[in-house]
Design a protein around this motif. Structure first.
Motif, mmCIF file in Angstrom:
data_model
loop_
_atom_site.group_PDB
_atom_site.id
_atom_site.type_symbol
_atom_site.label_atom_id
_atom_site.label_comp_id
_atom_site.label_asym_id
_atom_site.label_seq_id
_atom_site.Cartn_x
_atom_site.Cartn_y
_atom_site.Cartn_z
ATOM 1 N N HIS A 176 0.752 -1.569 -0.181
ATOM 2 C CA HIS A 176 0.093 -0.481 0.226
ATOM 3 C C HIS A 176 0.944 1.041 0.026
ATOM 4 O O HIS A 176 0.610 2.695 0.218
ATOM 5 C CB HIS A 176 -0.728 -0.137 1.119
ATOM 6 N N PHE A 177 1.987 1.285 -0.679
ATOM 7 C CA PHE A 177 2.671 2.271 -0.690
ATOM 8 C C PHE A 177 2.523 3.368 -1.245
ATOM 9 O O PHE A 177 3.009 4.723 -0.361
ATOM 10 C CB PHE A 177 4.156 1.709 -1.439
ATOM 11 N N ASP A 178 1.601 3.434 -2.441
ATOM 12 C CA ASP A 178 1.094 4.917 -3.224
ATOM 13 C C ASP A 178 0.091 5.684 -1.792
ATOM 14 O O ASP A 178 0.584 6.693 -1.335
ATOM 15 C CB ASP A 178 0.473 4.827 -3.975
ATOM 16 N N LEU A 179 -0.901 4.649 -0.933
ATOM 17 C CA LEU A 179 -1.833 5.319 -0.346
ATOM 18 C C LEU A 179 -1.091 5.706 0.744
ATOM 19 O O LEU A 179 -0.894 7.047 1.106
ATOM 20 C CB LEU A 179 -2.508 4.024 -0.076
ATOM 21 N N GLN A 194 13.945 2.759 9.699
ATOM 22 C CA GLN A 194 15.070 2.959 8.719
ATOM 23 C C GLN A 194 14.687 1.791 8.400
ATOM 24 O O GLN A 194 14.698 1.731 6.761
ATOM 25 C CB GLN A 194 15.848 1.431 9.976
ATOM 26 N N ARG A 195 13.853 0.228 8.560
ATOM 27 C CA ARG A 195 13.431 -0.603 7.950
ATOM 28 C C ARG A 195 12.643 -0.107 6.406
ATOM 29 O O ARG A 195 12.527 -0.395 5.276
ATOM 30 C CB ARG A 195 12.897 -1.950 7.520
ATOM 31 N N LEU A 196 11.455 0.892 6.412
ATOM 32 C CA LEU A 196 10.857 1.816 5.723
ATOM 33 C C LEU A 196 11.343 2.479 5.160
ATOM 34 O O LEU A 196 10.571 2.404 4.064
ATOM 35 C CB LEU A 196 9.407 2.142 6.624
ATOM 36 N N ASN A 197 12.231 3.115 5.658
ATOM 37 C CA ASN A 197 12.487 4.294 4.481
ATOM 38 C C ASN A 197 13.970 3.379 3.448
ATOM 39 O O ASN A 197 13.833 3.958 2.430
ATOM 40 C CB ASN A 197 13.662 4.728 5.501
ATOM 41 N N GLU A 198 14.521 2.692 3.645
ATOM 42 C CA GLU A 198 15.089 1.503 2.661
ATOM 43 C C GLU A 198 14.155 1.461 2.023
ATOM 44 O O GLU A 198 14.749 1.596 0.476
ATOM 45 C CB GLU A 198 15.735 0.295 3.259
ATOM 46 N N SER A 202 13.864 2.201 -2.040
ATOM 47 C CA SER A 202 14.105 1.018 -3.682
ATOM 48 C C SER A 202 13.150 1.743 -3.892
ATOM 49 O O SER A 202 13.263 1.029 -5.890
ATOM 50 C CB SER A 202 14.134 0.029 -2.557
ATOM 51 N N ARG A 203 11.858 2.187 -3.563
ATOM 52 C CA ARG A 203 10.555 2.437 -4.762
ATOM 53 C C ARG A 203 10.795 3.751 -5.471
ATOM 54 O O ARG A 203 10.227 4.263 -5.911
ATOM 55 C CB ARG A 203 9.427 2.492 -3.887
ATOM 56 N N GLY A 204 12.230 4.893 -5.472
ATOM 57 C CA GLY A 204 12.143 5.747 -5.709
ATOM 58 C C GLY A 204 12.257 6.963 -5.033
ATOM 59 O O GLY A 204 12.070 8.201 -5.767
ATOM 60 N N TRP A 205 11.677 7.014 -3.505
ATOM 61 C CA TRP A 205 11.600 7.798 -3.044
ATOM 62 C C TRP A 205 13.204 8.819 -3.322
ATOM 63 O O TRP A 205 13.879 8.193 -3.232
ATOM 64 C CB TRP A 205 10.864 6.978 -1.774
ATOM 65 N N PRO A 206 13.008 9.969 -3.016
ATOM 66 C CA PRO A 206 14.392 11.005 -2.611
ATOM 67 C C PRO A 206 15.526 10.115 -1.665
ATOM 68 O O PRO A 206 14.892 10.417 -0.676
ATOM 69 C CB PRO A 206 13.810 12.043 -2.662
ATOM 70 N N GLU A 210 13.594 11.352 3.793
ATOM 71 C CA GLU A 210 12.906 9.973 4.942
ATOM 72 C C GLU A 210 11.595 10.136 4.590
ATOM 73 O O GLU A 210 10.901 10.997 4.457
ATOM 74 C CB GLU A 210 13.436 10.166 5.951
ATOM 75 N N TRP A 211 11.417 8.649 4.150
ATOM 76 C CA TRP A 211 9.713 8.440 3.921
ATOM 77 C C TRP A 211 9.422 8.549 5.334
ATOM 78 O O TRP A 211 7.926 8.844 5.416
ATOM 79 C CB TRP A 211 9.664 7.018 3.140
ATOM 80 N N ALA A 212 10.246 7.800 6.252
ATOM 81 C CA ALA A 212 9.474 7.962 8.059
ATOM 82 C C ALA A 212 10.259 8.743 8.640
ATOM 83 O O ALA A 212 11.547 8.220 8.812
ATOM 84 C CB ALA A 212 9.320 6.474 7.900
ATOM 85 N N GLN A 213 10.276 9.980 9.212
ATOM 86 C CA GLN A 213 10.971 10.268 10.191
ATOM 87 C C GLN A 213 10.852 9.674 11.716
ATOM 88 O O GLN A 213 10.078 8.726 11.733
ATOM 89 C CB GLN A 213 9.835 11.669 10.414
#
Length: 300
Positions: A176-179, A194-198, A202-206, A210-213
């Motif tokens: 559910h990454f896009d959601l 950390q694992r969520l950011n990795e 891998s999905r193209g996030w800059p 950090e995707w998750a703080q």
């Protein structure tokens, strides 16, 4: 669908109490769904005295809590001898300072819901949200009254998982990454973050964002840091994958986060199992795409 229903005394004391505010918002949806509510004694009495759900055939009365009413809900979530009595989950509006909220049957109700992958809803905001989830799964049109719950772009989401549940959290986030990326902000405890950011990178996030703080790990205070965000109404929704089968060394920290969510019952909500989170995510995706209902285009 059959849900257990209980509310601590605070939540049915007056006309503006959480139980009645929930019914004001969701009575139409409850009736649309034909939802069965198996209500513990005082909760049922409060609904009847207020004239709510009049004539609704799905409202059932259980004994008072002191007579075993909440214990019966636990047994019927876990799996009674008669499958016709099985509950699909529970709404328990918790007052965190009511001693009965930590009685064994209250703790067991949540634990059995988590073990069996059934929804356990502990706040008024969560109860509103769950009725909308079930309405969407039934193919009904979105309720405009629930728009605030689904304004993800204005919300902060907390993502937390015990060690044994981290693989399931990563799988949920991948599916559910896009959601989840629609949220204005995501926060997480140390290793999970950390694992969520990795995953996100891998999905193209800059790579420089950090995707998750990340906050501290749970045992080092991360749960408490996120609880503070909840209390300040800076985090509205939490997804907390709990492992009910192991002793929790930082039990007090976990209880602190859960207590924070129930303290701001009108604003915050928490999902406690992968099954519950997946059902919410599927409904939220349908709501975001008005062209589809039950997997079909509405103009088909």
């Amino acid at each position: 669908m059959r849900l257990g229903l209980a509310a601590n005394r605070l939540h049915h004391l007056g006309a503006d109490a959480a139980l009645f505010r929930w019914l004001d918002a969701c009575e139409a949806g409850i009736r649309e769904l034909g939802l069965e509510l198996h209500a513990v004694g005082r909760t049922y009495d409060a609904i009847a005295a207020a004239g709510r759900l009049g004539g609704h055939p799905g409202l059932r009365r259980y004994p008072y809590g002191r007579e075993g009413g909440l214990m019966k809900l636990v047994a019927e979530v876990a799996g009674p001898d008669d499958p016709a009595r099985a509950l699909d989950g529970a709404i328990y509006l918790i007052d965190p300072v009511d001693p009965s909220s930590v009685f064994p049957e209250a703790l067991a109700l949540k634990r059995q819901c988590v073990i069996h992958g059934k929804p356990f809803v502990s706040t008024m905001a969560g109860a509103r949200d769950w009725i909308e989830v079930e309405r969407l799964h039934a193919g009904l049109a979105p309720d405009p009254g629930a728009d605030d719950l689904h304004a993800l772009e204005r919300q902060t989401l907390a993502l937390i998982a015990h060690d044994a549940m981290k693989p399931q959290m990563l799988a949920f986030a991948a599916e559910h990454f896009d959601l989840l990326s629609r949220f204005a902000r995501r926060v997480a405890t140390g290793t999970t973050g950390q694992r969520l950011n990795e995953l996100a990178w891998s999905r193209g996030w800059p790579q420089d964002r950090e995707w998750a703080q990340r906050y501290r790990s749970g045992p080092m205070g991360g749960d408490a840091q996120i609880a503070d965000l909840v209390l300040e109404r800076r985090c509205r929704r939490a997804i907390f994958f709990e492992d009910p089968h192991v002793a929790r060394q930082h039990e007090a920290d976990i209880q602190l986060l859960e207590r924070a969510v129930t303290t701001v019952t009108f604003d915050a909500m928490c999902m406690t199992s992968p099954a519950m989170a997946r059902r919410w995510a599927e409904a939220a995706a349908r709501r975001a795409n008005p062209e589809t209902r039950n997997g079909r285009r509405t103009d088909a």
